[in-house]
Design a protein around this motif. Structure first.
Motif, short mmCIF file in Angstrom:
data_model
loop_
_atom_site.label_atom_id
_atom_site.label_comp_id
_atom_site.label_asym_id
_atom_site.label_seq_id
_atom_site.Cartn_x
_atom_site.Cartn_y
_atom_site.Cartn_z
N MET A 1 -16.76 24.02 44.29
CA MET A 1 -18.08 24.19 43.67
C MET A 1 -19.06 23.23 44.32
O MET A 1 -19.47 22.22 43.76
CB MET A 1 -17.98 23.95 42.17
CG MET A 1 -17.01 24.92 41.48
SD MET A 1 -16.85 24.58 39.73
CE MET A 1 -18.48 25.01 39.17
N GLU A 114 -14.62 21.57 35.28
CA GLU A 114 -14.83 22.77 34.47
C GLU A 114 -15.64 22.51 33.20
O GLU A 114 -15.82 23.42 32.40
CB GLU A 114 -13.48 23.37 34.08
CG GLU A 114 -12.65 23.84 35.26
CD GLU A 114 -11.29 24.37 34.84
OE1 GLU A 114 -10.60 24.95 35.69
OE2 GLU A 114 -10.92 24.20 33.65
N GLN A 117 -18.54 24.83 32.67
CA GLN A 117 -18.25 26.25 32.79
C GLN A 117 -18.04 26.89 31.41
O GLN A 117 -17.87 26.21 30.40
CB GLN A 117 -17.00 26.46 33.65
CG GLN A 117 -17.18 26.04 35.09
CD GLN A 117 -18.24 26.86 35.80
OE1 GLN A 117 -18.04 28.02 36.15
NE2 GLN A 117 -19.40 26.25 36.02
N GLU A 627 -21.74 30.34 33.25
CA GLU A 627 -20.96 31.57 33.36
C GLU A 627 -21.86 32.72 33.80
O GLU A 627 -23.09 32.62 33.74
CB GLU A 627 -20.28 31.92 32.04
CG GLU A 627 -21.23 32.18 30.88
CD GLU A 627 -20.49 32.43 29.58
OE1 GLU A 627 -19.25 32.31 29.57
OE2 GLU A 627 -21.15 32.74 28.57
N ARG A 635 -17.38 35.70 32.79
CA ARG A 635 -16.43 34.88 33.55
C ARG A 635 -17.15 33.60 33.97
O ARG A 635 -18.38 33.51 33.90
CB ARG A 635 -15.92 35.62 34.77
CG ARG A 635 -16.98 35.89 35.82
CD ARG A 635 -16.39 36.56 37.03
NE ARG A 635 -17.35 36.64 38.11
CZ ARG A 635 -17.07 37.18 39.29
NH1 ARG A 635 -15.89 37.69 39.52
NH2 ARG A 635 -17.99 37.22 40.23
N ASN A 636 -16.38 32.61 34.39
CA ASN A 636 -16.98 31.36 34.86
C ASN A 636 -17.81 31.61 36.10
O ASN A 636 -17.52 32.50 36.91
CB ASN A 636 -15.89 30.34 35.16
CG ASN A 636 -15.30 29.74 33.90
OD1 ASN A 636 -15.80 29.98 32.80
ND2 ASN A 636 -14.24 28.97 34.03
N GLY A 638 -18.22 29.57 38.70
CA GLY A 638 -17.57 29.17 39.94
C GLY A 638 -18.58 28.72 40.99
O GLY A 638 -19.70 28.31 40.68
N SER A 639 -18.19 28.79 42.24
CA SER A 639 -19.04 28.33 43.33
C SER A 639 -19.93 29.43 43.88
O SER A 639 -20.93 29.15 44.56
CB SER A 639 -18.19 27.76 44.46
OG SER A 639 -17.29 28.75 44.95
#
Length: 998
Positions: A1, A114, A117, A627, A635-636, A638-639
């Motif tokens: 990330m 996280e 997230q 998210e 969903r999360n 993320g990067s």
């Protein structure tokens, strides 16, 4: 990330270098601002078991319903997917930033990466000895846990027991590294290898303390004991007790907390207390505290037992009201005079002055016969001038002198007063302007150059007097006013102040504030107010309905070059201590006293801001994307985000952390290549897109901090919309290649087709020339050659036999006539375009008539007739030409060889076919000729057969010697008729050929 790592590192450096901030101990406890967050604000439970702030700035809240993060705007649950049941009792942050949560079933560990997230993947570590009541990381990075069955530490990826059989409630670390363990009852000390018992705590003489709830040694070495009988402070050999509630029985103290600035706080049955050197001060007497922490901005967060989460922060603005001596809460104007005193003009309340603690008022009883004060000014002799709704007053030596309409001003209502450097006064009355100089009033009107009704008057640092009107800005030159600036639309304007560079600030009603330079506005910023106080390089703007504003002069100049961008400015309102955010419109409505205090006239009182005690500048905001939701599936973040091919409803959940002043923090986003400008995030932090074209994009997120200053860099998040195959470059290349291949193939096919057509045409032309050559050889040349022989024979007979010579010459003449007829027939064969200009019946009739005339010239005259049965149909032009040539050849042969008396032609237009019959009553055709298909050396019948075959026609012959001949040509309707659907379809595939002769 990657986008988060930069932000986290910056925040870590900022946290390490930022000075400790705490609630101001000089501020009375009652002046602290409190805000309570409950379930109505999204808090999952009003019972708070623990609270802490992470290194990123999130507030982590432990409740019976789970563990939640708070960014100042929204609460969000931290849990796995699918979620687990988490009854959170206690919290701790590890050296790596991981969050540890103690529960009845063990300890959950949430990875630092996280935390921001939507869902996490926590690890769970179980303790066999029951509920985890407290967690504590030591300075050495070791995690300790207390349970009803002992003391544990975390090592080698599991918890190990250090002390058994003790009910551990609290764990603190002393300055020497020992652990101070609060148990039931009392406490003990752990030196790293053994227990040091403390059966009793030190108390002042004559006092017995039975219950100990918490023991803490602060960073100065003072030990604090929270007991059932108050607080015990031990400093060396000195021991002192403090009672939170000396008069009542609410002296149970169960928690002590030291904030980053070293201030000591206590949670008691009587509320939250702050320790001072020799006393306690009750900060929040009416709440039931359960846990406490301080954030990096110095705010105190108190978790309660059923009342939610309480934030206690410094009051930036103090508002003085009637309770502080003002006659009423509507303050119209404020003025700081040269002697350091503050004066306030009230709406129908009189003239007040501030002694440092309270206000004192002059009104009608003191000679101020009209107490509705609108304007204040101090002249060069330090007399105070007061503009009211009932005239102009001079306050000198404690007495008021009044000037009314009869003394010179146009009306008695004065809205603005300017004390000029030359000793004169400029007075704005309702719509007009007057100057008071040497005891004489002079009124100025449009005849003196004023553009319109006057709103206020201002003198700059160079001594020039300026006037704002509803039409623009005028400048005083000589004894007249001249135009300095005009707006295209008529709008109320104010001269708000002077910039540090000497330019004027102009306030435009409904638009904002702009800098007037060389007669031109450099832009109008959406900063609303009518009066500006310049303090160093900061502009303080008052007069709007939304509080007052601080903006840097340099920031405003920088904005002028990129006016589509947001302005770095701080709005002060209710959250900072204003009772009402609407400022008054008197003049002046903002001023600064010599002791560094800024005063603003508001409709809720006189607001004061101590410039020397402003909170430190807020740091860089922490932006994050928690998210994403794609087609209703979360969903999360993320990067990066990769979207499958097709259209999707995409929602990104954005956030930024601002715990102190979330009302000033705003979020903006921009999808590079899609959004032409920054877009404001919704109140719920959502950014929604429904149609993202295929490609890769950078999604930018930026936020303003608690001071209203924007993070110009922000974070960057990659979004990739995958294409369908037909949208890819490979597909386009493939299509281009296929198109080129198809075009090449079509070109080659067409080339072959044209070559074949040309070849057929050439072959037909060669065949036609061969036929003509044969006809000329068999007929015309031979006839002429025979006639030549006869002429030669007649020449030879003339000398001896003249009679025979004449007969021979007659024969030669007949042969020549026959040759001429044969030549005419050959010419008829060459008229290939005649068939195009008329229908078939007309063509064949004309041919028959022509041949009849030729036959009559040589003494043969068969009767010729042509009949048509059925409605005539348009024929295919090419086919018509072929049928015409076939019919002409048949008729010519009949006229020449049949010796018939009658020739008939019948054309039948039938639905299924076209039928043509040729009949004669002549000598017939030799059966041998019919069988062999042609007479030796002649090409008529073979030519007819070839043409019929190429035209798609059927050719039938019936003939008997002496009985005549019948020839029938039959062509299918799909081939013959031009308007037949079958003809249009099959004509595309039928091979066309040029006409043949016969």
């Amino acid at each position: 990330m990657g986008y988060r790592c930069i932000g986290l590192c910056a925040l870590a450096v900022l946290a390490a270098t930022r000075p400790a901030i705490a609630l101001d101990p000089r501020q009375p406890a009652a002046d602290y601002l409190r805000q309570t967050f409950t379930t109505a604000d999204g808090l999952p439970s009003n019972i708070i078991n623990d609270v802490m702030q992470t290194r990123d700035g999130f507030l982590i809240v432990a409740t019976p319903n789970g563990v939640f993060r708070f960014d100042g705007h929204r609460f969000a649950e931290m849990n796995s997917n699918p979620p687990k049941e988490i009854i959170a009792h206690t919290l701790a942050e590890g050296p790596d930033g991981d969050i540890w949560v103690g529960t009845p079933f063990g300890v959950f560990r949430f990875p630092h990466a996280e935390i921001d997230q939507g869902r996490q993947t926590p690890s769970v570590y179980y303790l066999e000895q029951g509920v985890v009541q407290c967690l504590r990381f030591t300075h050495g990075g070791v995690l300790w846990a207390g349970t009803p069955h002992g003391l544990f530490y975390f090592a080698k990826d599991h918890f190990q027991q250090a002390v058994a059989g003790r009910n551990v409630h609290r764990i603190e670390e002393a300055r020497n590294g020992h652990l101070l363990i609060t148990i039931t009852p009392g406490y003990f000390e752990w030196d790293g290898s053994a227990v040091i018992e403390h059966p009793e705590i030190p108390t002042p003489s004559g006092i017995r303390v039975e219950g100990v709830f918490h023991v803490l040694q602060d960073r100065s070495g003072v030990t604090w004991y929270c007991t059932t009988k108050g607080i015990i402070r031990q400093s060396g050999s000195s021991v002192k007790r403090f009672l939170p509630d000396p008069t009542e029985d609410k002296n149970r103290v169960f928690r002590v907390y030291e904030d980053a600035a070293g201030k000591i706080w206590f949670l008691t049955d009587a509320g939250v207390f702050r320790a001072s050197p020799d006393s306690l001060e009750n900060v929040a007497p009416e709440i039931k505290p359960r846990t406490v922490t301080a954030d990096r901005d110095g705010n105190l967060w108190v978790g309660t037992n059923g009342a939610g989460l309480v934030r206690v922060k410094n009051r930036t603005v103090r508002t003085f009201t009637r309770a502080d001596g003002l006659p009423n809460d509507v303050v119209m104007t404020v003025l700081a005079t040269a002697d350091g005193k503050l004066w306030a003009g009230n709406n129908c309340g009189g003239l007040s002055w501030f002694d440092g603690g309270r206000f004192h008022t002059y009104d009608e009883k003191d000679g101020l016969t009209n107490s509705c004060v609108n304007a204040l000014a101090e002249d060069s002799k330090h007399d105070l001038w007061v503009g009211t709704a009932g005239g102009l007053f001079r306050f000198h030596a404690g007495r008021f002198q009044v000037f009314t309409q009869t003394d010179g001003p146009g009306t008695n209502t004065v809205s603005c007063i300017l004390s000029a450097r030359d000793g004169s006064l400029w007075i704005v009355w309702t719509g007009g302007l007057a100057r008071f100089h040497d005891g004489v009033f002079r009124n100025y009107t449009t005849a003196d150059g004023l553009s319109h009704r006057v709103t206020n008057v201002f003198q700059d640092s160079s001594g020039v007097v300026w006037v704002a009107t509803n039409g623009g800005i005028d400048r005083f030159e000589g004894d007249r006013f001249v135009e300095a600036f005009r707006l295209q639309d008529r709008r109320q304007m104010y001269l708000a102040g002077e910039s540090p560079l000497g330019d004027l600030y102009v306030a435009l009603e409904g638009l904002g504030v702009g800098r007037l330079k060389d007669g031109k506005l450099m832009g109008v910023a959406p900063l609303y107010g009518t009066d500006i106080e310049v303090v160093q390089d900061d502009l303080w703007i008052a007069g709007g309905a939304g509080g007052f504003i601080r903006v840097g002069a340099a920031s405003l100049r920088s904005w002028e070059g990129k006016q589509q961008d947001s302005i770095d400015c701080t709005n002060f309102g209710r959250a900072d201590g204003l009772v009402l955010e609407e400022c008054a419109n008197g003049y002046p409505n903002i001023t600064t006293t010599k002791d560094g205090k800024l005063w603003i006239a508001t409709l809720g009182g006189a607001a004061m801001l101590d410039l020397s005690r402003l909170p430190p500048a807020a740091g860089k905001p922490f932006e994050y994307i928690s998210e994403v939701e794609v087609d209703r599936k979360k969903r999360n973040a993320g990067s990066e985000l990769i979207l499958p091919p097709g259209l999707h409803h995409t929602e990104l959940q954005l956030g930024s952390i601002e715990l102190s002043s979330p009302e000033r923090a705003h979020l903006q986003y921009r999808l590079e290549g899609i959004d032409s400008e920054w877009r404001d995030a919704k109140a719920d932090g959502a950014a929604v897109y429904t149609t993202i074209p295929h490609g890769s994009y950078f999604f930018h997120v930026r936020a303003s901090n608690g001071d209203g200053f924007w993070d110009r860099q922000g974070i960057v998040y990659r979004i990739t919309q995958e294409p369908f195959f037909y949208e890819t470059a490979a597909f386009r290349i493939l299509m281009i290649a296929a198109g080129l291949t198809l075009m090449t193939s079509a070109y080659r096919f067409r080339l072959r087709q044209e070559s074949a057509r040309i070849k057929v045409r050439l072959e037909e032309r060669v065949a036609e020339r061969e036929r003509i050559a044969r006809d000329l050889h068999d007929t015309l040349m031979q006839s002429f050659q025979g006639a030549l022989f006869e002429v030669q024979a007649a020449r030879n007979l003339f000398p001896g036999r003249p009679h025979d010579a004449v007969q021979t010459l007659d024969e030669a003449i007949r042969s020549a006539e026959s040759a001429i007829a044969e030549g005419r027939d050959a010419i008829l064969d060459l008229r290939s375009d005649s068939a195009v200009r008329s229908d078939l019946a007309h063509l064949l009739a004309a041919t028959g008539q022509e041949l009849s005339g030729v036959a009559a010239s040589i003494g043969v005259s068969p009767a010729f007739s042509l009949t048509v049965e059925g409605p005539p149909r348009d024929l295919n032009p090419v086919l018509q030409d072929e049928l015409y040539r076939i019919g002409r050849e048949i008729l010519r042969n009949a006229f020449r060889h049949a010796r018939a008396k009658k020739l008939e032609v019948e054309i039948r237009y039938e639905v299924q076919e076209l039928r043509i019959r040729f009949r004669d009553d002549g000598i017939g055709i030799d059966p041998k000729v019919l069988n062999e298909g042609a007479r030796a050396g002649h090409w008529g019948l073979p030519g007819v057969r070839e043409r019929a075959k190429l035209a798609g026609a059927r050719l039938d012959f019936w003939s008997e010697v002496g009985a005549g001949t019948e020839v029938q040509v039959v062509v299918p309707a799909s081939v013959a008729y031009a308007k037949s659907p079958e003809a249009r379809v099959f004509g595309l595939f039928r091979k066309r050929s040029a006409p043949h002769g016969g």
